[in-house]
Design a protein around this motif. Structure first.
Motif, mmCIF file in Angstrom:
data_model
loop_
_atom_site.group_PDB
_atom_site.id
_atom_site.type_symbol
_atom_site.label_atom_id
_atom_site.label_comp_id
_atom_site.label_asym_id
_atom_site.label_seq_id
_atom_site.Cartn_x
_atom_site.Cartn_y
_atom_site.Cartn_z
ATOM 1 N N LEU A 106 1.699 -7.655 6.623
ATOM 2 C CA LEU A 106 1.192 -6.666 5.466
ATOM 3 C C LEU A 106 0.226 -7.257 4.834
ATOM 4 N N CYS A 107 -0.441 -6.043 4.359
ATOM 5 C CA CYS A 107 -1.315 -5.824 3.354
ATOM 6 C C CYS A 107 -0.985 -6.961 2.018
ATOM 7 N N ALA A 108 -1.755 -7.230 0.988
ATOM 8 C CA ALA A 108 -1.458 -8.205 0.238
ATOM 9 C C ALA A 108 -0.968 -7.361 -0.783
ATOM 10 N N PRO A 109 -0.280 -7.446 -2.085
ATOM 11 C CA PRO A 109 0.298 -6.812 -3.301
ATOM 12 C C PRO A 109 -0.649 -5.791 -3.531
ATOM 13 N N GLU B 47 -0.538 -11.758 4.766
ATOM 14 C CA GLU B 47 -1.031 -10.868 3.871
ATOM 15 C C GLU B 47 -2.320 -10.718 3.592
ATOM 16 N N GLU B 48 -2.717 -9.123 4.827
ATOM 17 C CA GLU B 48 -4.305 -9.154 4.967
ATOM 18 C C GLU B 48 -5.193 -8.158 3.580
ATOM 19 N N GLN B 49 -6.187 -7.850 3.712
ATOM 20 C CA GLN B 49 -7.377 -7.268 2.220
ATOM 21 C C GLN B 49 -6.890 -5.972 2.339
ATOM 22 N N ASP C 271 -6.839 -4.395 8.667
ATOM 23 C CA ASP C 271 -7.014 -5.423 9.171
ATOM 24 C C ASP C 271 -5.385 -6.007 9.683
ATOM 25 N N VAL C 272 -5.025 -4.750 8.736
ATOM 26 C CA VAL C 272 -3.131 -5.494 9.780
ATOM 27 C C VAL C 272 -3.168 -5.033 10.988
#
Length: 258
Positions: free
Chosen positions: A145-148, A172-174, A178-179
């Protein structure tokens, strides 16, 4: 910025120039669009990395062919941090309202406007080797996932809440790109990305249909910066994006009510 040598003009030429300037403003207009050169910097959410360059090359360049548009595509939260630290830009486009609100609170931007909308999709590598069928099986597999703090991560958290789930991603990607890359390359079994990124991946991924996926989404915002080095050209880029032609291009990439 390009500079031109200024030649001496005759009294007659000067008189004609003054008369033109005192008329309907056509002389001024000719130096404020196609005759203007320079460059602008656009800080934009990673998910805009295909639509914005096309708008720059087709819509914006029609009126400003000699103005270069330099893009910095990253997660919206990272871009706000850069601007807060003093990085200069002319335009900021955020993939959610929360990060634009941070820019407003820091007194960095002028009057943001709604740019477009986007929703999530569950993607898997082409052929779906892990046999993912829904969010539950994705969550039990190698799920990214993407980071929160990143807009796509915030929307993912909202989706989990709507579904009554707790996501347990392996990373968790930035940024949403990236995901997408991890899923495309098979490094992950599944991931949540925007519809626009799923479309860009093309044959590299499959989309797993999840009922209710479009019940949550994000609103993109755009604004010029208060300390923009090229404020007028920055506004001209915003105008190009918000124009009918610009929005049509955005729609081809999946942006809008989807």
């Amino acid at each position: 910025m390009k500079f031109r040598k200024i030649a001496l003009v005759s009294a007659l030429s000067l008189t004609m120039a003054l008369a033109a300037c005192s008329g309907d403003g056509s002389a001024t207009d000719s130096t404020s669009n196609g005759g203007q050169s320079g460059e602008i910097t656009v800080f934009a959410a990673a998910s805009l990395n295909a639509a914005f360059p096309e708008i720059a090359e087709s819509v914006f360049a029609e009126e400003y062919p000699d103005v270069a548009v330099n893009f910095s595509f990253e997660g919206s939260s990272a871009l706000v941090e850069k601007m807060t630290s003093g990085a200069q830009a002319d335009v900021f486009a955020s993939a959610n309202e929360a990060n634009m609100d941070k820019a407003v609170e820091a007194d960095l931007v002028n009057d943001p406007v709604e740019l477009t909308k986007n929703t999530l999709r569950l993607i898997v590598p082409a052929g779906n080797p892990a046999g993912i069928t829904d969010l539950e099986s994705a969550n039990a597999a190698n799920f990214v996932l993407c980071a929160p703090q990143v807009p796509c991560g915030a929307v993912s958290a909202e989706l989990a809440k709507v579904k009554g789930m707790e996501f347990t991603p392996v990373s968790e990607e930035q940024s949403v790109t990236d995901v997408r890359t991890k899923v495309e390359t098979g490094e992950a079994d599944a991931g949540l990305v925007y519809l626009t990124d799923a479309m860009l991946a093309g044959d590299g991924v499959d989309i797993v249909d999840v009922p209710g996926m479009t019940d949550v989404g994000t609103v993109y915002m755009i604004a010029t910066l208060k300390e923009a080095p090229e404020a007028d050209l920055g506004q001209a880029f915003v105008d190009a994006v918000m124009s009918d032609a610009g929005q049509e291009i955005m729609a081809t990439y999946g942006f809008g009510d989807n």
